[in-house]
Design a protein around this motif. Sequence first.
Motif, PDB file in Angstrom:
ATOM      1  N   UNK A   1       0.687   2.341  13.571  1.00  0.00           N
ATOM      2  CA  UNK A   1      -0.695   2.830  13.548  1.00  0.00           C
ATOM      3  C   UNK A   1      -1.232   2.859  12.123  1.00  0.00           C
ATOM      4  N   UNK A   2      -0.402   3.304  11.183  1.00  0.00           N
ATOM      5  CA  UNK A   2      -0.807   3.333   9.777  1.00  0.00           C
ATOM      6  C   UNK A   2      -1.139   1.935   9.274  1.00  0.00           C
ATOM      7  N   UNK A   3      -0.312   0.966   9.656  1.00  0.00           N
ATOM      8  CA  UNK A   3      -0.543  -0.422   9.250  1.00  0.00           C
ATOM      9  C   UNK A   3      -1.892  -0.928   9.748  1.00  0.00           C
ATOM     10  N   UNK A   4      -2.206  -0.660  11.011  1.00  0.00           N
ATOM     11  CA  UNK A   4      -3.474  -1.120  11.587  1.00  0.00           C
ATOM     12  C   UNK A   4      -4.668  -0.402  10.940  1.00  0.00           C
ATOM     13  N   UNK A   5      -4.497   0.892  10.703  1.00  0.00           N
ATOM     14  CA  UNK A   5      -5.576   1.659  10.065  1.00  0.00           C
ATOM     15  C   UNK A   5      -5.858   1.148   8.657  1.00  0.00           C
ATOM     16  N   UNK A   6      -4.790   0.823   7.920  1.00  0.00           N
ATOM     17  CA  UNK A   6      -4.962   0.335   6.550  1.00  0.00           C
ATOM     18  C   UNK A   6      -5.676  -1.013   6.530  1.00  0.00           C
TER      19      UNK A   6
ATOM     20  N   UNK B   1       0.836  -1.200   0.000  1.00  0.00           N
ATOM     21  CA  UNK B   1       0.000   0.000   0.000  1.00  0.00           C
ATOM     22  C   UNK B   1       0.868   1.247   0.000  1.00  0.00           C
ATOM     23  N   UNK B   2       0.492   2.227  -0.787  1.00  0.00           N
ATOM     24  CA  UNK B   2       1.324   3.423  -0.951  1.00  0.00           C
ATOM     25  C   UNK B   2       1.416   4.239   0.336  1.00  0.00           C
ATOM     26  N   UNK B   3       0.368   4.256   1.145  1.00  0.00           N
ATOM     27  CA  UNK B   3       0.421   4.987   2.414  1.00  0.00           C
ATOM     28  C   UNK B   3       1.425   4.344   3.366  1.00  0.00           C
ATOM     29  N   UNK B   4       1.501   3.009   3.331  1.00  0.00           N
ATOM     30  CA  UNK B   4       2.486   2.310   4.162  1.00  0.00           C
ATOM     31  C   UNK B   4       3.896   2.609   3.669  1.00  0.00           C
ATOM     32  N   UNK B   5       4.088   2.626   2.346  1.00  0.00           N
ATOM     33  CA  UNK B   5       5.404   2.911   1.781  1.00  0.00           C
ATOM     34  C   UNK B   5       5.853   4.335   2.116  1.00  0.00           C
ATOM     35  N   UNK B   6       4.915   5.271   2.093  1.00  0.00           N
ATOM     36  CA  UNK B   6       5.246   6.650   2.465  1.00  0.00           C
ATOM     37  C   UNK B   6       5.599   6.718   3.946  1.00  0.00           C
ATOM     38  N   UNK B   7       4.881   5.934   4.778  1.00  0.00           N
ATOM     39  CA  UNK B   7       5.200   5.874   6.203  1.00  0.00           C
ATOM     40  C   UNK B   7       6.604   5.335   6.435  1.00  0.00           C
ATOM     41  N   UNK B   8       7.011   4.342   5.627  1.00  0.00           N
ATOM     42  CA  UNK B   8       8.369   3.803   5.737  1.00  0.00           C
ATOM     43  C   UNK B   8       9.392   4.848   5.303  1.00  0.00           C
TER      44      UNK B   8
ATOM     45  N   UNK C   1       8.201   5.142  14.223  1.00  0.00           N
ATOM     46  CA  UNK C   1       7.895   3.696  14.253  1.00  0.00           C
ATOM     47  C   UNK C   1       6.474   3.457  14.752  1.00  0.00           C
ATOM     48  N   UNK C   2       6.091   4.210  15.789  1.00  0.00           N
ATOM     49  CA  UNK C   2       4.729   4.077  16.327  1.00  0.00           C
ATOM     50  C   UNK C   2       3.695   4.508  15.290  1.00  0.00           C
TER      51      UNK C   2
END
Length: 441
Positions: free
Chosen positions: A352-357, A260-267, A347-348
């Motif tokens: 959170x982004x992972x769980x939301x996605x 997911x692009x939002x996860x990649x941006x979070x990374x 990291x937190x």
Amino acid sequence: MKKNLVVATLLLVVSVLQAQDKKESYSFTLKEAIEHAVQNNYSAKNANRDIEAAKQKKWETTTIGLPQINGSVSYQNAFKLQRSVIDFGGTPVELVMGQYNTMDTKVSLSQLIFDGSYLVGLQSAKTYLEISQNAKVKTTQELKEIVINSYGNVLLADESIQILEKNKNILEKTLFDTKQIFKNGLIEEENVEQLQITLAQITSSLENVKRQKTIATDMLKLILGIDLSNELVLKDKLAALTQNNVDLNLLKEEFNVTNNIDYLIGKNMLTSKELLLKLERSKALPSLGASVNFGSNTFGNQFTMLQQSQKWNNYSNIGVGLNVPIFSSFGRSSRAQQAKIAVEESKTQLTETEQKLKLQFEKAKSDYEYSVEKLATSKSNLSLAERIENKNQIKFKEGLSSSFELTKAQEQLYAAQQNYLQAMLDVINKRATLEKLLNKN
């Protein structure tokens, strides 16, 4: 002659006005509209420019560690020379220091040998480019969803207009027939008045939907990057588009959050915080650089520097500089601790982004499944409403029911029609949301 000139001028003015009034025409399927938006939408264009800027920034950072060559020319005129006094055999003697004109030319070559901050900067520039590229992907995905929604809104308005115009025509004929029956004294005036109220409501709704279609079309033009004055025609139809978007196999696909692009941006954000920590730590390391200078200078009481006979004095030198941080009153340590805290926060946020996605995916899957079920239900309800309204039309014409009962059946039909149209649009929109989360092109 003058008359011919006036005619020619008028023809020129008319041709210019016609050229200004000429409008471009666009015609798109949904797929073509998405492709056009990706290339011409204003936000998409800027996203491409951001990537180019990031590439240039990466090269700018790289050049810091490459050889640097600089040249300089300086000229100084001392309109009042400095004087000094020395003791010469007990007698003070005043001496004039220097000359009135001084010119210096120099070429220097410098090279960074080691700097921890530079190495971190190279990594940061690469991460910055990745952030810009991922931002472009996110813009494209969001743009695709927006185009699908806007395209569907125009189709919905167009279908609504057709249905309302059909309903209006049927109602006008019913009202006409009812008025004739009333004139013959076979029914009460209330039946006519009830139908007039319904017709007024239908007419008002029709005009409102026409205005909404204009707004929806202009909104789609804006998203596509088309001038609002140009013509836009949509090739797809709502029913066919809905049928193409019904795919229950989509519900069986596994959700890989790392795609997911939002996860990649979070990374990317986490990486940037980690690099900031490395940068603060690298500031405790020594830095080493070297330089070579070649120059020439000349002096004179008169400005003769540009004459061939002027004597120039050459000089050159080579130098190495080592900077060793020793003690900063724990300032570097404090900045490093702040950067470390920022890493933990990032990291937190990524967790959170992972769980939301994951939650968004479950909701999007449920919404899409429900939209497909709702489509079938709405279609069935529409068929029932059409049969009920048709029966009440027959009863009303035969005098077996009142206009109130007919109006109620008509309102139920109109609501069923709109529910069905909205159900078709929901299938298209909900699938777009689900595919965006699955990172599907």
